[in-house]
Enzyme design. Structure first.
Site, PDB file in Angstrom:
ATOM      1  N   ASP A  22       6.216   0.340   7.462  1.00  0.00           N
ATOM      2  CA  ASP A  22       5.900   1.585   6.759  1.00  0.00           C
ATOM      3  C   ASP A  22       4.851   2.310   7.608  1.00  0.00           C
ATOM      4  O   ASP A  22       3.725   1.838   7.748  1.00  0.00           O
ATOM      5  CB  ASP A  22       5.340   1.242   5.373  1.00  0.00           C
ATOM      6  CG  ASP A  22       4.841   2.462   4.598  1.00  0.00           C
ATOM      7  OD1 ASP A  22       4.856   3.585   5.141  1.00  0.00           O
ATOM      8  OD2 ASP A  22       4.426   2.282   3.428  1.00  0.00           O
ATOM      9  N   LYS A  66       2.333  12.765   4.639  1.00  0.00           N
ATOM     10  CA  LYS A  66       1.020  12.399   5.158  1.00  0.00           C
ATOM     11  C   LYS A  66       0.778  13.121   6.491  1.00  0.00           C
ATOM     12  O   LYS A  66      -0.114  13.936   6.593  1.00  0.00           O
ATOM     13  CB  LYS A  66       0.915  10.886   5.338  1.00  0.00           C
ATOM     14  CG  LYS A  66       1.255  10.078   4.083  1.00  0.00           C
ATOM     15  CD  LYS A  66       0.210  10.210   2.992  1.00  0.00           C
ATOM     16  CE  LYS A  66       0.707   9.777   1.615  1.00  0.00           C
ATOM     17  NZ  LYS A  66       0.946   8.373   1.449  1.00  0.00           N
ATOM     18  N   TRP A  93      -0.259  -0.311  -0.644  1.00  0.00           N
ATOM     19  CA  TRP A  93       1.143   0.054  -0.412  1.00  0.00           C
ATOM     20  C   TRP A  93       1.950  -1.161   0.023  1.00  0.00           C
ATOM     21  O   TRP A  93       3.099  -1.338  -0.401  1.00  0.00           O
ATOM     22  CB  TRP A  93       1.248   1.183   0.609  1.00  0.00           C
ATOM     23  CG  TRP A  93       0.601   2.453   0.134  1.00  0.00           C
ATOM     24  CD1 TRP A  93      -0.440   3.113   0.697  1.00  0.00           C
ATOM     25  CD2 TRP A  93       0.958   3.214  -1.035  1.00  0.00           C
ATOM     26  NE1 TRP A  93      -0.754   4.232  -0.042  1.00  0.00           N
ATOM     27  CE2 TRP A  93       0.081   4.314  -1.101  1.00  0.00           C
ATOM     28  CE3 TRP A  93       1.930   3.071  -2.033  1.00  0.00           C
ATOM     29  CZ2 TRP A  93       0.148   5.267  -2.125  1.00  0.00           C
ATOM     30  CZ3 TRP A  93       1.997   4.021  -3.054  1.00  0.00           C
ATOM     31  CH2 TRP A  93       1.121   5.101  -3.092  1.00  0.00           C
TER      32      TRP A  93
HETATM   33  C1  PLP Z   1       1.495   7.544   0.389  1.00  0.00           C
HETATM   34  C2  PLP Z   1       2.063   6.262   0.884  1.00  0.00           C
HETATM   35  C3  PLP Z   1       3.156   5.643   0.251  1.00  0.00           C
HETATM   36  C4  PLP Z   1       3.790   6.201  -0.997  1.00  0.00           C
HETATM   37  O1  PLP Z   1       4.451   7.374  -0.725  1.00  0.00           O
HETATM   38  P1  PLP Z   1       5.332   8.135  -1.824  1.00  0.00           P
HETATM   39  O2  PLP Z   1       6.124   9.074  -0.978  1.00  0.00           O
HETATM   40  O3  PLP Z   1       4.384   8.809  -2.744  1.00  0.00           O
HETATM   41  O4  PLP Z   1       6.172   7.136  -2.517  1.00  0.00           O
HETATM   42  C5  PLP Z   1       3.636   4.483   0.801  1.00  0.00           C
HETATM   43  N1  PLP Z   1       3.098   3.942   1.908  1.00  0.00           N
HETATM   44  C6  PLP Z   1       2.042   4.510   2.528  1.00  0.00           C
HETATM   45  C7  PLP Z   1       1.477   3.863   3.751  1.00  0.00           C
HETATM   46  C8  PLP Z   1       1.496   5.680   2.043  1.00  0.00           C
HETATM   47  O5  PLP Z   1       0.443   6.238   2.655  1.00  0.00           O
END
Ligand code: PLP
Length: 360
Positions: free
Chosen positions: A171, A195, A101
């Site tokens: 993030d 998540k 990511w």
């Molecule tokens: C799942 C995830 C993403 C991507 O998320 P989307 O909403 O599918 O774009 C980005 N960063 C992390 C840390 C993730 O776990």
């Protein structure tokens, strides 16, 4: 009805209490004769839902008044572009690449300016967090970017990088609200809620007010400008109303549980059950360096692909689902987010012990 133990990395398990409440309110939300899915986002009822959600989130994370909370769409992945478009004032940013990511975010940023990779853990399949105490931070960097919990590899920063005075952008998709955070240490915190918080389709961004300006990259669409959403209280256009409603319920559930310090204790206790077993097992092994271990995502292997597949299959039949590792790393991964009860982890470990005996 029977519920499984769901170890999915995301979309993922939600608190049963929240799901029950939402079910009860499905046809008639608080006497208004309709579902939250059916009401105008401009209605008084919905305004109360979004205001309360924001207030509860601010309370949980102790968000200072000079930070805005935005409810956005486009997934965490859309932020990979929005961040450089809005925050790269000098056209330079530094990225720490600790997984897929972070790597995707770094690659996307290269479309909009100079995105430097100042550290990486790719040399050892992202199985650790690099030492970030003295990185070659660019003097003109607009921000330093991290992915704080690496969902796929199961690593987490235990100390934040020394950004040498630059703004930190993080993030936190897979560790959002798993423990308290010191919001003031960041310029921006964001995460996809699917998540650890709510249903897919909603991103929450917490941004320091002075970073939200009209001075964005030329050609940035209105919808991709933070100021658009900040000025409109996240109601510039129709937001993910139902997602905001469910997140609001999860915030209330977290407050009822005792808040984020209590969640942290619970999560540490839960993860310890699994890590202690992995450290003592002669069949299963954790794949992450102990001092970089995530409390949320726990990858492990047997070292034998066929045995891994057998385990995943037998686990599923026993009611432990979504344990297959990410397609890029193989093996297994147990995501044990806030809503996973400790009983689920204990039952999983019992099942693993039984499997170990049978396959010794
Ligand atoms: C799942 C995830 C993403 C991507 O998320 P989307 O909403 O599918 O774009 C980005 N960063 C992390 C840390 C993730 O776990």
């Amino acid at each position: 009805m029977s519920r499984v133990y769901n170890f999915s990395a995301g979309p993922a398990v939600l608190p049963e209490e929240v799901l029950r409440e939402a079910a009860e309110e499905m046809l008639d939300y608080k006497g208004c004769g309709m579902s939250v899915m059916e009401m105008s986002h401009r209605s008084k009822v919905f305004q109360e839902i979004i205001d309360e959600a924001e207030a509860d989130l601010r309370d949980l994370l102790q968000i200072p008044d000079n930070y805005k909370v935005l409810f956005l769409q486009g997934g965490a992945s859309q932020q990979f572009a929005m961040i450089p478009m809005n925050l790269m004032k000098n056209g330079v940013a530094d990225y720490i690449v600790t997984g897929q990511w972070a790597k995707k975010a770094w690659q996307e940023a290269q479309k909009y300016g100079t995105a430097n990779k100042v550290a990486s853990s790719e040399d050892k399949t992202f199985s650790y967090i690099p030492d970030c105490s003295d990185l070659p931070i660019s003097p003109d960097a607009d921000y330093v970017y991290i992915c704080e919990n690496n969902t796929i590899y199961g690593t987490k920063y235990k100390t934040l990088p020394n950004t040498k005075g630059k703004i930190l952008v993080s993030d936190v998709s897979s560790c959002f609200l798993s423990e308290p955070m010191d919001v003031e240490k960041y310029g921006m915190i964001y995460g996809g809620v699917q998540k650890n918080i709510g249903p897919a389709g909603l991103v929450i961004a917490i941004i320091r007010e002075d970073l939200i300006t009209e001075d964005v990259l030329a050609g940035t669409p209105t919808m991709l400008t933070y100021k658009t959403h900040a000025d409109a209280g996240s109601l510039y256009n129709t937001p993910n109303c139902y997602g905001i409603y469910i997140c609001g319920k999860v915030f209330k559930w977290l407050k009822k549980m005792g808040g984020l310090s209590v969640m942290k204790e619970r999560n540490e206790k839960k993860a310890k059950v699994l890590y202690d077993y992995l450290d003592s097992s002669s069949l299963f092994k954790g794949t992450v360096e102990p001092n970089s271990r995530s409390l949320m995502n726990v990858p492990f292997v047997t070292g034998d692909k066929e045995l891994d597949a057998k385990f995943v299959k037998e686990a599923e039949a026993a009611g432990f689902v979504n344990l297959k590792g990410h397609r890029s790393v193989g093996g297994m991964r147990a995501s044990i987010y806030n809503a996973m009860p400790i009983e689920g982890v204990e039952a999983l470990v019992d099942f693993m012990k039984k499997f170990e005996k049978e396959n010794a």
